[in-house]
Design a protein around this motif. Structure first.
Motif, PDB file in Angstrom:
ATOM      1  N   GLY A 187       0.819  -1.209   0.000  1.00  0.00           N
ATOM      2  CA  GLY A 187       0.000   0.000   0.000  1.00  0.00           C
ATOM      3  C   GLY A 187       0.852   1.258   0.000  1.00  0.00           C
ATOM      4  N   ARG A 188       0.243   2.370   0.405  1.00  0.00           N
ATOM      5  CA  ARG A 188       0.945   3.647   0.435  1.00  0.00           C
ATOM      6  C   ARG A 188       1.662   3.844   1.763  1.00  0.00           C
ATOM      7  NH1 ARG A 188      -3.779   5.604  -2.103  1.00  0.00           N
ATOM      8  NH2 ARG A 188      -3.454   6.544  -4.154  1.00  0.00           N
ATOM      9  N   VAL A 189       2.735   4.623   1.711  1.00  0.00           N
ATOM     10  CA  VAL A 189       3.448   5.068   2.910  1.00  0.00           C
ATOM     11  C   VAL A 189       3.548   6.589   2.849  1.00  0.00           C
ATOM     12  CG1 VAL A 189       5.603   5.021   4.214  1.00  0.00           C
ATOM     13  CG2 VAL A 189       4.773   2.932   3.105  1.00  0.00           C
ATOM     14  N   VAL A 190       3.123   7.256   3.921  1.00  0.00           N
ATOM     15  CA  VAL A 190       3.164   8.708   4.016  1.00  0.00           C
ATOM     16  C   VAL A 190       3.938   9.074   5.277  1.00  0.00           C
ATOM     17  CG1 VAL A 190       1.812  10.835   4.217  1.00  0.00           C
ATOM     18  CG2 VAL A 190       0.947   8.929   2.836  1.00  0.00           C
ATOM     19  N   LEU A 191       4.906   9.975   5.154  1.00  0.00           N
ATOM     20  CA  LEU A 191       5.691  10.435   6.297  1.00  0.00           C
ATOM     21  C   LEU A 191       5.450  11.916   6.532  1.00  0.00           C
ATOM     22  CD1 LEU A 191       7.693   8.256   4.587  1.00  0.00           C
ATOM     23  CD2 LEU A 191       9.076   8.624   6.630  1.00  0.00           C
ATOM     24  N   LEU A 192       5.254  12.282   7.807  1.00  0.00           N
ATOM     25  CA  LEU A 192       5.199  13.669   8.246  1.00  0.00           C
ATOM     26  C   LEU A 192       6.460  13.947   9.047  1.00  0.00           C
ATOM     27  CD1 LEU A 192       2.151  12.640   7.969  1.00  0.00           C
ATOM     28  CD2 LEU A 192       1.584  14.419   9.603  1.00  0.00           C
ATOM     29  N   SER A 193       6.701  15.208   9.342  1.00  0.00           N
ATOM     30  CA  SER A 193       7.824  15.554  10.205  1.00  0.00           C
ATOM     31  C   SER A 193       7.319  16.100  11.531  1.00  0.00           C
ATOM     32  CB  SER A 193       8.728  16.594   9.532  1.00  0.00           C
ATOM     33  OG  SER A 193       8.019  17.795   9.282  1.00  0.00           O
ATOM     34  N   GLY A 194       8.128  15.894  12.588  1.00  0.00           N
ATOM     35  CA  GLY A 194       7.822  16.413  13.913  1.00  0.00           C
ATOM     36  C   GLY A 194       8.948  17.301  14.407  1.00  0.00           C
ATOM     37  N   ASN A 195       8.808  17.801  15.620  1.00  0.00           N
ATOM     38  CA  ASN A 195       9.804  18.742  16.146  1.00  0.00           C
ATOM     39  C   ASN A 195      11.196  18.123  16.262  1.00  0.00           C
ATOM     40  OD1 ASN A 195       8.238  17.334  18.275  1.00  0.00           O
ATOM     41  ND2 ASN A 195       9.690  18.292  19.675  1.00  0.00           N
ATOM     42  N   HIS A 196      11.281  16.833  16.595  1.00  0.00           N
ATOM     43  CA  HIS A 196      12.602  16.205  16.695  1.00  0.00           C
ATOM     44  C   HIS A 196      13.258  16.069  15.317  1.00  0.00           C
ATOM     45  CE1 HIS A 196      12.900  14.985  20.974  1.00  0.00           C
ATOM     46  NE2 HIS A 196      11.591  15.103  20.918  1.00  0.00           N
ATOM     47  N   ASP A 197      12.466  15.907  14.278  1.00  0.00           N
ATOM     48  CA  ASP A 197      13.020  15.837  12.927  1.00  0.00           C
ATOM     49  C   ASP A 197      13.605  17.164  12.483  1.00  0.00           C
ATOM     50  OD1 ASP A 197      12.098  13.123  12.605  1.00  0.00           O
ATOM     51  OD2 ASP A 197      10.087  13.944  12.365  1.00  0.00           O
ATOM     52  N   TRP A 198      13.184  18.240  13.120  1.00  0.00           N
ATOM     53  CA  TRP A 198      13.703  19.582  12.849  1.00  0.00           C
ATOM     54  C   TRP A 198      14.757  19.964  13.907  1.00  0.00           C
ATOM     55  CZ3 TRP A 198      11.539  23.490   9.359  1.00  0.00           C
ATOM     56  CH2 TRP A 198      10.506  23.013   8.546  1.00  0.00           C
ATOM     57  N   ASN A 199      15.557  18.999  14.327  1.00  0.00           N
ATOM     58  CA  ASN A 199      16.582  19.247  15.345  1.00  0.00           C
ATOM     59  C   ASN A 199      15.964  19.873  16.589  1.00  0.00           C
ATOM     60  OD1 ASN A 199      19.099  19.239  16.562  1.00  0.00           O
ATOM     61  ND2 ASN A 199      19.790  21.132  15.554  1.00  0.00           N
ATOM     62  N   LYS A 200      14.817  19.312  17.006  1.00  0.00           N
ATOM     63  CA  LYS A 200      14.106  19.768  18.204  1.00  0.00           C
ATOM     64  C   LYS A 200      13.759  21.251  18.133  1.00  0.00           C
ATOM     65  CE  LYS A 200      14.903  18.041  22.211  1.00  0.00           C
ATOM     66  NZ  LYS A 200      15.537  17.639  23.506  1.00  0.00           N
ATOM     67  N   GLY A 201      13.469  21.732  16.929  1.00  0.00           N
ATOM     68  CA  GLY A 201      13.013  23.103  16.767  1.00  0.00           C
ATOM     69  C   GLY A 201      14.107  24.145  16.761  1.00  0.00           C
ATOM     70  N   ARG A 202      15.370  23.731  16.748  1.00  0.00           N
ATOM     71  CA  ARG A 202      16.469  24.700  16.760  1.00  0.00           C
ATOM     72  C   ARG A 202      16.577  25.419  15.411  1.00  0.00           C
ATOM     73  NH1 ARG A 202      18.865  20.038  19.440  1.00  0.00           N
ATOM     74  NH2 ARG A 202      19.055  20.456  21.684  1.00  0.00           N
ATOM     75  N   PRO A 203      17.294  26.557  15.378  1.00  0.00           N
ATOM     76  CA  PRO A 203      17.323  27.381  14.162  1.00  0.00           C
ATOM     77  C   PRO A 203      17.818  26.672  12.908  1.00  0.00           C
ATOM     78  CG  PRO A 203      18.091  28.668  16.031  1.00  0.00           C
ATOM     79  CD  PRO A 203      17.935  27.251  16.527  1.00  0.00           C
ATOM     80  N   ASP A 204      18.644  25.626  13.042  1.00  0.00           N
ATOM     81  CA  ASP A 204      19.122  24.914  11.855  1.00  0.00           C
ATOM     82  C   ASP A 204      18.247  23.705  11.519  1.00  0.00           C
ATOM     83  OD1 ASP A 204      19.817  23.400  14.043  1.00  0.00           O
ATOM     84  OD2 ASP A 204      21.846  22.933  13.347  1.00  0.00           O
ATOM     85  N   GLY A 205      17.056  23.645  12.085  1.00  0.00           N
ATOM     86  CA  GLY A 205      16.207  22.470  11.922  1.00  0.00           C
ATOM     87  C   GLY A 205      15.777  22.194  10.501  1.00  0.00           C
ATOM     88  N   TRP A 206      15.604  23.234   9.686  1.00  0.00           N
ATOM     89  CA  TRP A 206      15.174  23.024   8.307  1.00  0.00           C
ATOM     90  C   TRP A 206      16.197  22.185   7.538  1.00  0.00           C
ATOM     91  CZ3 TRP A 206      14.569  27.328   4.054  1.00  0.00           C
ATOM     92  CH2 TRP A 206      13.780  26.827   2.992  1.00  0.00           C
ATOM     93  N   GLN A 207      17.490  22.366   7.832  1.00  0.00           N
ATOM     94  CA  GLN A 207      18.521  21.554   7.184  1.00  0.00           C
ATOM     95  C   GLN A 207      18.338  20.072   7.536  1.00  0.00           C
ATOM     96  OE1 GLN A 207      22.450  23.075   8.086  1.00  0.00           O
ATOM     97  NE2 GLN A 207      21.704  25.198   8.119  1.00  0.00           N
ATOM     98  N   TYR A 208      18.035  19.805   8.818  1.00  0.00           N
ATOM     99  CA  TYR A 208      17.816  18.429   9.255  1.00  0.00           C
ATOM    100  C   TYR A 208      16.608  17.825   8.543  1.00  0.00           C
ATOM    101  CZ  TYR A 208      21.215  18.647  13.089  1.00  0.00           C
ATOM    102  OH  TYR A 208      22.366  18.722  13.839  1.00  0.00           O
ATOM    103  N   LEU A 209      15.553  18.615   8.427  1.00  0.00           N
ATOM    104  CA  LEU A 209      14.340  18.144   7.771  1.00  0.00           C
ATOM    105  C   LEU A 209      14.614  17.777   6.314  1.00  0.00           C
ATOM    106  CD1 LEU A 209      11.862  19.306   5.759  1.00  0.00           C
ATOM    107  CD2 LEU A 209      11.330  17.635   7.535  1.00  0.00           C
ATOM    108  N   ARG A 210      15.328  18.637   5.597  1.00  0.00           N
ATOM    109  CA  ARG A 210      15.588  18.367   4.186  1.00  0.00           C
ATOM    110  C   ARG A 210      16.499  17.155   4.001  1.00  0.00           C
ATOM    111  NH1 ARG A 210      17.121  24.295   2.006  1.00  0.00           N
ATOM    112  NH2 ARG A 210      18.002  24.409   4.103  1.00  0.00           N
ATOM    113  N   ARG A 211      17.432  16.944   4.930  1.00  0.00           N
ATOM    114  CA  ARG A 211      18.270  15.735   4.855  1.00  0.00           C
ATOM    115  C   ARG A 211      17.408  14.486   5.014  1.00  0.00           C
ATOM    116  NH1 ARG A 211      22.496  18.689   7.453  1.00  0.00           N
ATOM    117  NH2 ARG A 211      21.672  18.172   9.515  1.00  0.00           N
ATOM    118  N   GLN A 212      16.481  14.530   5.956  1.00  0.00           N
ATOM    119  CA  GLN A 212      15.617  13.366   6.172  1.00  0.00           C
ATOM    120  C   GLN A 212      14.747  13.099   4.942  1.00  0.00           C
ATOM    121  OE1 GLN A 212      11.843  12.311   8.982  1.00  0.00           O
ATOM    122  NE2 GLN A 212      13.662  13.018  10.078  1.00  0.00           N
ATOM    123  N   GLU A 213      14.195  14.143   4.380  1.00  0.00           N
ATOM    124  CA  GLU A 213      13.357  13.983   3.191  1.00  0.00           C
ATOM    125  C   GLU A 213      14.158  13.391   2.032  1.00  0.00           C
ATOM    126  OE1 GLU A 213      10.643  16.745   0.182  1.00  0.00           O
ATOM    127  OE2 GLU A 213      11.267  17.550   2.142  1.00  0.00           O
TER     128      GLU A 213
END
Length: 406
Positions: A131-157
């Protein structure tokens, strides 16, 4: 004389706090880690279930970022069993916090190997699903909300695109959404990136109000469908992010940050739970940014009875029915944490596992619990009240489109 009065006043308040904590502790002992079901639903186990299979099934797995990497993880084993039973007529939605503790660090950075091992184990458990798999992001995926979190998110994606290319990582590039995905005829998934509203530092440019206007438009255009809205942050919670704390956390407040930090701070320690309940850290409902996001989102959802909103974030299982809507917290994918029984909740349980939704038709949706070790003995199930307009003919979704993937 004034000093004496002040001393006795403080002593009296300390005594009251001690009595309150003792009472709180005794109540917790009676229900900790036991499933709670509201009195109105106590006969849930005797209610008849559908005799035919559902047309579509959804597994809602939140906060799976600390799964075992040796193949022994009980939740992943249960999820694989669910996938085998479901086949192609199903969707797995990961509700964020996919990698603990801080998402996916850069290659060669400390913690990268451990993070990659956990995430690879998770993606491997999903790799053979039909079937399908859908992933969302949470605060830990954004380096716990720290200012460089967007970089962490894009690496995960990017990691998901490389290692599980058939999956949908939504919304793309850390945008707020909403993004829609048609799961089946008459069944629509809408994804919001709730972390966008509480994130510090750089993030994709967007108007903070516009996503809620777009969500309203989407829901209005799809009243004829069953709609599941998914985001990481819950809108109702009887757990820590909703301002609920144990008696132990009042005496050992640092355990809210690190479970091993048993530094006794009686009386003074109650200030931290009080702060998180009234002012809040960025991940708490009381925080101004979270509070504003929650208020705007609820203002939209309350106009569309029957819509299901699913979240993770708090490490337990919770279900609320409020104002005709259904609100789930399914954040027990790899950790568990205290959840208070009663209140406005219909069901809560401090236990690893996940919620499943079985969609049979426009008037019949069932909520089910899946908990290790086997998941065969249900802890709770319930037929959810339907969307009033769900009897109208089905049609394709209109509005924001999903990120195109194979």
């Amino acid at each position: 004389m004034t000093i004496h009065y002040l001393f006795y006043a403080l002593l009296f308040l300390a005594g009251l706090l001690t009595l309150w904590l003792a009472r709180h502790y005794m109540r917790e002992r009676n229900y900790r880690r036991r499933p709670y079901v509201a009195p109105a639903e106590h006969d849930w186990a005797s209610r008849p279930r559908p005799s035919h299979p559902p047309r579509h099934r959804v597994a809602l797995l939140g906060d799976p970022g600390a799964v075992a990497t040796d193949g022994s993880d009980p939740v992943l084993q249960l999820l694989e069993q669910w996938q085998q039973e479901t086949g192609p007529a199903g969707t797995v939605v990961l509700l964020g916090d996919n990698i603990y503790p801080v998402g996916l660090p850069a290659a060669g950075a400390p913690g990268r190997a451990a993070a990659e091992a956990r995430f690879s184990a998770l993606l491997s458990a999903l790799s053979h699903f039909a079937g399908r798999v859908v992933l969302l992001s949470g605060n830990h995926d954004w380096n716990k909300g720290r200012p460089d979190g967007w970089q962490y998110l894009r690496r995960q994606e990017a990691y998901v695109r490389q290692h599980l290319p058939t999956a949908h990582y939504l919304p793309a590039n850390g945008a707020p959404g909403p993004v829609s995905l048609q799961l089946d005829e008459g069944l629509l998934l809408i994804v919001l990136n709730t972390q966008w509203w509480v994130q510090n530092g750089p993030r994709p440019a967007a108007d903070a109000r516009q996503p809620f206007q777009e969500l309203r438009t989407l829901l209005e255009a799809n009243r004829h469908q069953q709609v599941l809205v998914a985001g990481h942050h819950p809108l109702y919670s009887n757990a820590m992010h909703g301002g609920k704390f144990t008696a132990k956390q009042h005496v050992f407040p640092l355990t809210t940050v690190n479970k091993r930090a048993y530094v006794p701070l009686p009386f003074i320690g109650s200030l931290l739970p009080l702060y998180r309940k009234t002012v809040g850290a960025a991940e708490d409902m009381a925080h101004p940014r979270y509070r504003k996001m929650r208020r705007r989102l609820l203002r939209v959802l309350r106009d569309f009875p029957g819509v299901i909103y699913a979240a993770g974030h708090d490490h337990n299982l919770q279900y609320f029915e409020r104002d005709g809507g259904h609100y789930l917290v399914s954040g027990a994918g790899s950790k568990t944490a205290f959840v208070q029984a009663g209140g406005r909740a219909t069901f809560v349980h401090e236990h690893q596992g996940f919620f499943g939704l079985d969609f049979y038709g426009p008037r019949q949706t069932w909520l089910r619990t899946y908990e290790p070790p086997t998941g065969t003995a249900e802890v709770f199930r319930l037929q959810l009240s339907p969307t009033p307009e769900a009897t109208a003919p089905t049609a394709h979704a209109t509005g924001a489109a999903a990120w195109p993937r194979p």
